[in-house]
Scaffold this motif. Structure first.
Motif, PDB file in Angstrom:
ATOM      1  N   THR A   5       0.853  -1.187   0.000  1.00  0.00           N
ATOM      2  CA  THR A   5       0.000   0.000   0.000  1.00  0.00           C
ATOM      3  C   THR A   5       0.888   1.236   0.000  1.00  0.00           C
ATOM      4  O   THR A   5       1.846   1.319   0.765  1.00  0.00           O
ATOM      5  N   PRO A   6       0.611   2.193  -0.858  1.00  0.00           N
ATOM      6  CA  PRO A   6       1.459   3.395  -0.927  1.00  0.00           C
ATOM      7  C   PRO A   6       1.465   4.181   0.379  1.00  0.00           C
ATOM      8  O   PRO A   6       0.503   4.147   1.160  1.00  0.00           O
ATOM      9  N   GLU A   7       2.553   4.896   0.593  1.00  0.00           N
ATOM     10  CA  GLU A   7       2.612   5.827   1.718  1.00  0.00           C
ATOM     11  C   GLU A   7       1.781   7.057   1.373  1.00  0.00           C
ATOM     12  O   GLU A   7       1.783   7.519   0.228  1.00  0.00           O
ATOM     13  N   ILE A   8       1.071   7.594   2.361  1.00  0.00           N
ATOM     14  CA  ILE A   8       0.247   8.779   2.167  1.00  0.00           C
ATOM     15  C   ILE A   8       0.909   9.960   2.877  1.00  0.00           C
ATOM     16  O   ILE A   8       1.311   9.847   4.036  1.00  0.00           O
ATOM     17  N   ASP A   9       1.044  11.080   2.184  1.00  0.00           N
ATOM     18  CA  ASP A   9       1.700  12.255   2.754  1.00  0.00           C
ATOM     19  C   ASP A   9       0.659  13.162   3.413  1.00  0.00           C
ATOM     20  O   ASP A   9       0.045  14.008   2.762  1.00  0.00           O
ATOM     21  N   LEU A  10       0.455  12.958   4.706  1.00  0.00           N
ATOM     22  CA  LEU A  10      -0.487  13.773   5.470  1.00  0.00           C
ATOM     23  C   LEU A  10       0.264  14.814   6.287  1.00  0.00           C
ATOM     24  O   LEU A  10       1.313  14.527   6.865  1.00  0.00           O
ATOM     25  N   GLN A  11      -0.285  16.012   6.326  1.00  0.00           N
ATOM     26  CA  GLN A  11       0.329  17.086   7.099  1.00  0.00           C
ATOM     27  C   GLN A  11      -0.731  17.775   7.946  1.00  0.00           C
ATOM     28  O   GLN A  11      -1.912  17.833   7.580  1.00  0.00           O
ATOM     29  N   THR A  58      -4.262   5.729  -7.221  1.00  0.00           N
ATOM     30  CA  THR A  58      -3.435   6.027  -8.387  1.00  0.00           C
ATOM     31  C   THR A  58      -1.974   5.687  -8.130  1.00  0.00           C
ATOM     32  O   THR A  58      -1.284   5.151  -9.011  1.00  0.00           O
ATOM     33  N   ALA A  59      -1.485   5.976  -6.924  1.00  0.00           N
ATOM     34  CA  ALA A  59      -0.099   5.625  -6.588  1.00  0.00           C
ATOM     35  C   ALA A  59       0.100   4.113  -6.653  1.00  0.00           C
ATOM     36  O   ALA A  59       1.126   3.625  -7.153  1.00  0.00           O
ATOM     37  N   PHE A  60      -0.875   3.364  -6.172  1.00  0.00           N
ATOM     38  CA  PHE A  60      -0.801   1.898  -6.223  1.00  0.00           C
ATOM     39  C   PHE A  60      -0.830   1.408  -7.670  1.00  0.00           C
ATOM     40  O   PHE A  60      -0.053   0.519  -8.047  1.00  0.00           O
ATOM     41  N   THR A  89       1.238  12.855  -2.198  1.00  0.00           N
ATOM     42  CA  THR A  89       1.361  11.396  -2.176  1.00  0.00           C
ATOM     43  C   THR A  89       2.015  10.887  -3.459  1.00  0.00           C
ATOM     44  O   THR A  89       2.862   9.983  -3.416  1.00  0.00           O
ATOM     45  N   PHE A  90       1.659  11.460  -4.578  1.00  0.00           N
ATOM     46  CA  PHE A  90       2.257  11.037  -5.846  1.00  0.00           C
ATOM     47  C   PHE A  90       3.756  11.329  -5.852  1.00  0.00           C
ATOM     48  O   PHE A  90       4.559  10.512  -6.309  1.00  0.00           O
ATOM     49  N   LYS A  91       4.137  12.477  -5.356  1.00  0.00           N
ATOM     50  CA  LYS A  91       5.560  12.830  -5.290  1.00  0.00           C
ATOM     51  C   LYS A  91       6.307  11.875  -4.368  1.00  0.00           C
ATOM     52  O   LYS A  91       7.400  11.395  -4.694  1.00  0.00           O
TER      53      LYS A  91
END
Length: 224
Positions: A5-11, A58-60, A89-91
């Motif tokens: 599972t992709p990493e999610i960039d949460l801030q 989409t990242a997956f 997240t895409f970056k």
């Protein structure tokens, strides 16, 4: 091989405003994993996600396709905060040929994308609610689906059918309240191959992944 599972960039307080990966997301990931051979054989040029939220799907998909260098990824979301999280997240996951657009479904894009999208992902707002609840641009529009949880889906389907390329694949999340059998039959009447490919109960919901394939030009010629 299973893909992570992709990493999610949460801030900051993103999770208060953006729908995060949940049971429906993970069921879609499993369905895409199951369908990897079909996706690779398609060798898509344009992949589109409507309602990208955190950007997880989409990242997956990009990772699943081994970051095919010819594929361009496009993600749209009506929630500006979600569009920002998707972009990050895409970056974080190394997507390069990708664009994120803050828009309502395919507003402003439908004509330009007509007949060009090879893979389309849609985890729509499917929870049955009052019709007025589907309005807005916040996190609530990630789940509020109006009558039968179908109002946003029914509005999106004509555009989706228009933008898909011949032979294109369309994957969508539904629950039983959305009348998935009716959706399958509707798409079949519009010339699509349609079937359920995954199902899982999550709490009080029966989640289902529907897969639709647009007839290729060769198949259309045979049918004609």
């Amino acid at each position: 091989m299973d893909h992570p599972t992709p990493e999610i960039d949460l801030q900051n307080d993103d999770e208060e405003y953006v729908y995060l990966p949940s049971d429906d997301t993970f069921l879609m990931l499993d369905a895409l994993q199951d369908d990897r051979e079909d996706l690779l054989n398609l060798s898509p040029s344009i992949c589109l996600e409507i309602g990208s939220g955190s950007g997880c799907l989409t990242a997956f998909l990009s990772n699943l396709l081994n970051n095919i260098h010819t594929a361009f990824y496009l993600a749209v979301d009506i929630n500006p905060r979600a569009a920002s999280v998707s972009q990050r997240t895409f970056k974080l996951n190394g997507l390069k040929l990708v664009d994120v657009i803050n828009t309502d479904l395919l507003a402003g894009l439908e004509q330009r994308l007509e007949g060009k999208v090879d893979v389309l992902l849609f985890n729509p707002p499917y929870v049955p609610t009052e019709s007025h609840e589907i309005q807005g641009t916040g996190i609530e529009v990630a789940w509020a689906g109006g009558q039968f949880g179908r109002e946003v889906t029914d509005r999106a389907l004509p555009s989706i059918m228009r933008v898909l390329a011949p032979g294109g694949l369309f994957y969508m999340v539904t629950v039983d309240e959305n009348r998935p059998r009716e959706l399958l039959n509707e798409m079949k009447r519009n010339g699509f191959l349609a079937k359920e490919i995954r199902a899982r109960r999550a709490s009080n919901e029966m989640l289902r992944i529907l897969k639709f394939t647009k007839h290729s030009r060769l198949e259309e010629q045979k049918m004609g």
